[in-house]
Design a protein around this motif. Structure first.
Motif, PDB file in Angstrom:
ATOM      1  N   LYS A  40      42.737  43.167  30.450  1.00  0.00           N
ATOM      2  CA  LYS A  40      42.443  44.321  31.290  1.00  0.00           C
ATOM      3  C   LYS A  40      43.678  44.876  31.990  1.00  0.00           C
ATOM      4  CE  LYS A  40      37.872  44.815  31.062  1.00  0.00           C
ATOM      5  NZ  LYS A  40      37.183  46.097  30.857  1.00  0.00           N
ATOM      6  N   SER A  60      45.490  39.395  31.463  1.00  0.00           N
ATOM      7  CA  SER A  60      44.484  39.231  32.517  1.00  0.00           C
ATOM      8  C   SER A  60      44.776  37.981  33.336  1.00  0.00           C
ATOM      9  CB  SER A  60      43.087  39.144  31.904  1.00  0.00           C
ATOM     10  OG  SER A  60      42.722  40.357  31.286  1.00  0.00           O
ATOM     11  N   TYR A  95      36.110  37.104  35.544  1.00  0.00           N
ATOM     12  CA  TYR A  95      36.729  38.278  36.154  1.00  0.00           C
ATOM     13  C   TYR A  95      38.245  38.227  35.975  1.00  0.00           C
ATOM     14  CZ  TYR A  95      32.286  39.156  38.551  1.00  0.00           C
ATOM     15  OH  TYR A  95      30.972  39.422  38.834  1.00  0.00           O
ATOM     16  N   ASP A 142      42.506  41.193  40.339  1.00  0.00           N
ATOM     17  CA  ASP A 142      43.572  42.178  40.497  1.00  0.00           C
ATOM     18  C   ASP A 142      44.159  42.226  41.897  1.00  0.00           C
ATOM     19  OD1 ASP A 142      43.360  43.145  37.834  1.00  0.00           O
ATOM     20  OD2 ASP A 142      41.577  44.278  38.398  1.00  0.00           O
ATOM     21  N   HIS A 198      37.143  43.625  41.269  1.00  0.00           N
ATOM     22  CA  HIS A 198      37.912  43.066  40.160  1.00  0.00           C
ATOM     23  C   HIS A 198      37.271  43.456  38.826  1.00  0.00           C
ATOM     24  CE1 HIS A 198      40.031  40.805  43.214  1.00  0.00           C
ATOM     25  NE2 HIS A 198      38.905  40.251  43.606  1.00  0.00           N
ATOM     26  N   ASP A 199      38.040  43.350  37.763  1.00  0.00           N
ATOM     27  CA  ASP A 199      37.550  43.729  36.431  1.00  0.00           C
ATOM     28  C   ASP A 199      36.675  42.625  35.855  1.00  0.00           C
ATOM     29  OD1 ASP A 199      38.932  46.160  36.395  1.00  0.00           O
ATOM     30  OD2 ASP A 199      40.788  45.180  35.760  1.00  0.00           O
ATOM     31  N   ASN A 252      32.694  48.803  35.757  1.00  0.00           N
ATOM     32  CA  ASN A 252      34.036  48.691  35.206  1.00  0.00           C
ATOM     33  C   ASN A 252      34.100  49.126  33.746  1.00  0.00           C
ATOM     34  OD1 ASN A 252      35.883  47.347  37.330  1.00  0.00           O
ATOM     35  ND2 ASN A 252      33.992  46.164  37.445  1.00  0.00           N
TER      36      ASN A 252
END
Length: 705
Positions: free
Chosen positions: A32, A38, A97, A100, A109-110, A154
């Motif tokens: 991501k 990530s 996740y 970030d 968060h992603d 997301n």
């Protein structure tokens, strides 16, 4: 390491559970990040339903792994420890996740994917190892903020495959030992172009199928080929699960910022070898198998030496409680105007005749558990953020019972009574300052740092905090003391400030000073109520989640200060017969004349002829009764017996002068059991049947052998 309690409610009581440790790894996660990989973190909410479907509302978060920077194939060190019940279907969900920022709010968060399974599915797989594909599942709400599902917000595509999760289960042994080890290395390979190496070590324990499970990572030592790592403590069951000969593999890496750590070499050992301590047996060659195959003259990539090894038993929360440590419980209630007018039904302080308000429900749920660990059941109760009588000044530390010298209330009912009385006498105002009540309890905790007492502060608030900087400083200072803080947020406000105070992921700091330990636990009350907020769905779950971190925080203080539990006091012996003092028999009286044909055993030596088996002539009919005091009976103030013996009247008993320490016979009977007195003129014996009855009764009461 996350963990649940070892007991559950069963049909007939509490049943001990087998503890299972879950290790989580992932492969080929989604990337991501634009300029790097990530930074994955796994979150495990314990699924309350019976199927794999998501349920409306929030799920209680069971635990999180650590965050691994720049990796699409993470092996998480932090484990999940669960209670395993064969007869139950225990549904689990794992959410991944890409972290970030430092925010603990997962919606920021992603989302990388999720997987569903049951604990039995993992345990029942070959080698208790289960691989599941990660998908962009559907989640209805975020656990705390109830914001839209991370997958949807997301840009995730439901059903899209996004990597694999690997779950490994192992039953934990009962070993409570903790090993403390320190290592150094010498002449490790140089891996950095512009520097040396930044070495760290990774420890793995072997599995029955020949694979290895990660169990520890050391710190990274920057720019050195001869590192000395700080000592670290690790549970023995994490290192080898009680099998001292189990293989332990150690890999040495050079740390790189982008996550592509360079492999230096490896070696194997076992707990039994490490337990030898510093010796020639614990100097290990670090070998890189690939370099060894390519270079004939290759020896090693350096050496690692064990500098020290120590092991001690890991004390539990109950060890300290059994040793006499008291838990002191203090309540602080938010009386600020943001709660609403208490006379209106929309207020969080509204006292309805039909249902409890949020403050009362939260207080009952937590207090009724905490109070069991406090011997005197006297709890200080404070309020903050109100104008108090008689002068109407604003106070952030006023006693609910009105007694500043002694703010303690008797039990939870006493706190509730004082709370209701305060609502009628104070004016809700503001601002919302936590620091005064935190410092109030901290002063009490600072007075007893020896571990004999531990203090728990429960703050119930609507979440709007005004003195954030001062509160942070107060918490950082309190982290050095035997103290924990529970914050229960009521109402529908945003609790971002409360989440920041709860340092589960990011340790709270103030003025550049980081708290020694995490002492704050925050729980939003609305996660445990129905949609209307008028009823707690599970009071037991609320109390469990609120109090879950207290034992770990308690232990962290005791360990940090080297305090060991006191021995448990011996249990009282069951009551037994009284211990009688040693007595010296009274000396016999001078001989007295006896009637012809009559012989009578002396009362100082024989109770009756039948006791000694003597054959005596009997001439008299049963005479009137006279009492004899069996020693320890009513004559002596004890609980013994007295029994009528037939002695003829009108004989006058003669009492011999007592010797020191002897029993003194009464005028009406003989003290000291069957010994101790004489008569001027011995009476004729009664019939044998009467003596037999008398002797049987005395023997039944233990007076005769």
């Amino acid at each position: 390491m996350a963990g649940l309690g070892g007991l559950r409610a069963g049909g007939g009581g509490c049943v001990p559970a087998t503890k299972v440790e879950l290790t989580v790894s992932c492969r080929q996660l989604l990337d991501k990040d634009t300029f790097s990989k990530s930074d994955p973190c796994d979150v495990c909410p314990l699924h309350p339903g019976t199927g794999h479907q998501a349920v409306a509302g929030a799920l209680p978060q069971f635990g999180r792994t650590e965050v691994i920077d720049n990796s699409l194939n993470p092996d998480f060190v932090r484990k999940f420890v669960l209670d395993y019940f064969f007869e139950e279907k225990q549904n689990l969900r794992f959410d991944l996740y890409d972290v970030d920022s430092k925010s603990p709010d997962l919606s920021k968060h992603d989302f990388l994917g999720q997987a569903f399974c049951t604990l039995g599915e993992i345990v029942g797989s070959s080698g208790s190892r289960l691989e599941k594909p990660l998908t962009m599942g559907t989640v209805t709400a975020h656990p705390r903020s109830r914001k839209p599902a991370p997958a949807m917000s997301n840009g995730g595509i439901p059903g899209k495959k996004c990597g694999t999760i690997i779950l490994l289960a192992e039953e934990l042994g009962n070993c409570r030992d903790v090993a403390t080890l320190q290592f150094c290395a010498n002449k490790l390979d140089k891996k950095d172009f512009f520097g040396k190496s930044d070495p760290f070590m990774v420890f793995y324990r072997s599995n029955e199928d020949g694979t290895f499970t990660i169990c520890h990572k050391t710190e990274v030592m920057r720019n050195t080929l001869n590192p000395v790592w700080p000592a670290f403590a690790i549970p023995v069951r994490a290192l080898c699960n009680g099998d001292y000969d189990r293989a332990i593999k150690v890999e040495v890496y050079d740390w790189d910022r982008d996550g592509s750590h360079d492999f230096i070499g490896e070696f194997t050992t076992s707990y039994r070898e490490l337990a030898r301590g510093q010796s020639q047996f614990n100097v290990y060659e670090v070998v890189n198998p690939r370099k060894k195959m390519k270079k004939k003259k290759y020896l090693n990539s350096g050496t690692v030496t064990l500098l020290s090894f120590a092991v001690e038993s890991d004390h539990t929360f109950l060890d300290y409680i059994r040793g006499g440590t008291q838990i002191n419980f203090t309540v602080a209630i938010d009386f600020t105007a943001s709660n609403g007018n208490p006379s209106q039904s929309t207020s969080l302080h509204y006292l309805s005749p039909y249902q409890l308000n949020a403050y009362t429900m939260a207080l009952r749920a937590v207090g009724e558990i905490i109070q069991d660990y406090d011997s005197d059941k006297m709890f200080p109760a404070l309020g903050f953020g109100a104008k108090i009588p008689p002068d109407g000044r604003v106070s952030h530390e006023f006693p609910l019972n009105g007694d500043a010298a002694n703010p303690s209330c008797s039990g939870i009912e006493g706190i509730l009574e004082a709370y209701h009385r305060s609502l009628r006498s104070v004016q809700l105002y503001g601002p919302t300052n936590f620091a005064p009540v935190v410092n109030h309890v901290a002063r009490s905790a600072a007075a007893v740092p020896d571990g004999s007492q531990y203090f728990v502060l429960l703050i119930i608030t609507d979440g709007v905090i005004s003195d954030m900087a001062q509160t942070k400083e107060a918490i950082v200072n309190a982290a050095k003391l035997p103290m924990s803080i529970i914050i229960v947020g009521v109402g529908q406000a945003e609790f971002d400030a409360m989440v920041e105070l709860d340092g589960d992921d990011i340790r709270i700091s103030s003025r550049g000073k980081v708290a020694e330990r995490d002492i704050v636990q925050f729980v939003p009350f609305r996660d445990y109520t129905d949609r209307g907020g008028s009823q707690v769905l599970s009071m037991a779950r609320l109390a469990k989640d609120v109090l879950a971190e207290i034992p770990e925080q308690f232990i962290s203080y005791m360990k940090a200060h080297g305090i060991k539990p006191q021995p448990a006091p011996p249990s009282p012996d069951p009551p037994g017969p009284p211990t009688l003092p040693a007595l010296t028999p009274c000396p016999p009286p001078p001989p007295t004349p006896k009637p012809p044909g009559d012989t009578w055993g002396h009362a100082g030596t024989d109770l009756c002829p039948e006791v000694t088996g003597k054959s005596q002539p009997l001439t008299a009919s049963p005479p009137p009764p006279m009492e004899i005091g069996i020693f320890g009976g009513p004559r002596m103030g004890g609980g013994g017996i007295s029994h009528p013996l037939c002695y003829p009247g009108p004989r006058t008993p003669h009492v011999s002068p007592p010797s020191p320490g002897c029993a003194v016979p009464s005028q009406q009977g003989v003290g000291g059991g069957a010994k101790g007195g004489s008569w001027v003129s011995p009476p004729p014996p009664p019939p044998p049947s009467y003596f037999s009855t008398c002797m049987d009764v005395l023997c039944a009461h233990g007076a005769l052998p």
